[in-house]
Enzyme design. Structure first.
Site, PDB file in Angstrom:
ATOM      1  N   ARG A   1       0.819  -1.213   0.000  1.00 44.52           N
ATOM      2  CA  ARG A   1       0.000   0.000   0.000  1.00 44.52           C
ATOM      3  C   ARG A   1       0.851   1.261   0.000  1.00 44.52           C
ATOM      4  NH1 ARG A   1      -2.678  -3.827   3.002  1.00 44.52           N
ATOM      5  NH2 ARG A   1      -1.568  -3.113   4.847  1.00 44.52           N
TER       6      ARG A   1
ATOM      7  N   GLU B   1       4.021  -6.768  13.038  1.00 43.54           N
ATOM      8  CA  GLU B   1       2.950  -7.035  14.002  1.00 43.54           C
ATOM      9  C   GLU B   1       2.435  -8.461  13.828  1.00 43.54           C
ATOM     10  OE1 GLU B   1      -0.370  -4.412  13.528  1.00 43.54           O
ATOM     11  OE2 GLU B   1      -1.336  -5.063  15.388  1.00 43.54           O
TER      12      GLU B   1
END
Ligand code: AMP
Length: 172
Positions: free
Chosen positions: A59, A96
């Site tokens: 992105r 994460e």
């Protein structure tokens, strides 16, 4: 922020249980929201003499390429392994949800390049810190880092120890 913040969607338990995924795609599909997000992302960096924007897969490519056009500079992709041809620099990092590596072409930046790093979301900060390391390996100057969304609870900003500024358009 021109209304685009309202279009960012929380998707619980994606891509793994316990993760609240910030889905920015509705911002991209709305022309006015996309334009105002790119303006807001670009504004802090307009007068800093950038020569390139480096976007983090995937992105970060979309936001970074649009910012590069807005700022009138070049775009360089920082990619996952196996995608880029030629001689590469590489860095490994934890994120994460898992581990990954980023690569850049060794000749991507001309001498004296002044580069802005771009990604969509700052979570634990592992990706952005790794991208800064990768940039250092190229010899380019890191002017700063821009993200559309910072997730404050995940502490990414504390891991950003570079002297170059880190700017988040929105923080939750
Ligand atoms: P981190 O390295 O933990 O800061 O994670 C940042 C990278 O993972 C960015 O490239 C994001 O696109 C993606 N990411 C991590 N957490 C999220 C989240 N909650 N929502 C959307 N994207 C995320």
């Amino acid at each position: 922020m021109g209304g685009f913040a309202d279009l960012i969607r929380d998707v619980p338990d994606f891509p793994k249980p316990g993760i609240v995924f910030k889905d920015i795609l509705p911002v991209l599909s709305d022309p006015a929201a996309f334009a105002s997000a790119i303006n807001a992302l670009s504004d802090p960096w307009r007068t800093l003499g950038l020569t390139a924007v480096a976007g983090i897969e995937a992105r970060g490519f979309i936001l970074g390429a649009a910012m590069a056009r807005e700022l009138g500079v070049g775009f360089v992709p920082l990619r996952k392994p196996g995608k880029l041809p030629g001689q590469l620099h590489e860095v490994a990092y934890a994120l994460e949800y898992g581990h990954d590596r980023l690569q850049v072409q060794r000749d991507a930046f001309a001498a004296g390049s002044r580069v802005l790093l771009v990604d969509d979301v700052l979570a634990t900060g592992g990706t952005l810190v790794a991208a800064a390391e990768l940039l250092q390996a190229t010899g380019a100057e890191l002017v700063g880092a821009a993200v559309l969304v910072e997730l404050r609870a995940l502490g990414g900003r504390a891991r950003w120890t570079c002297p170059a500024p880190l700017h988040a358009t929105l923080a939750y």
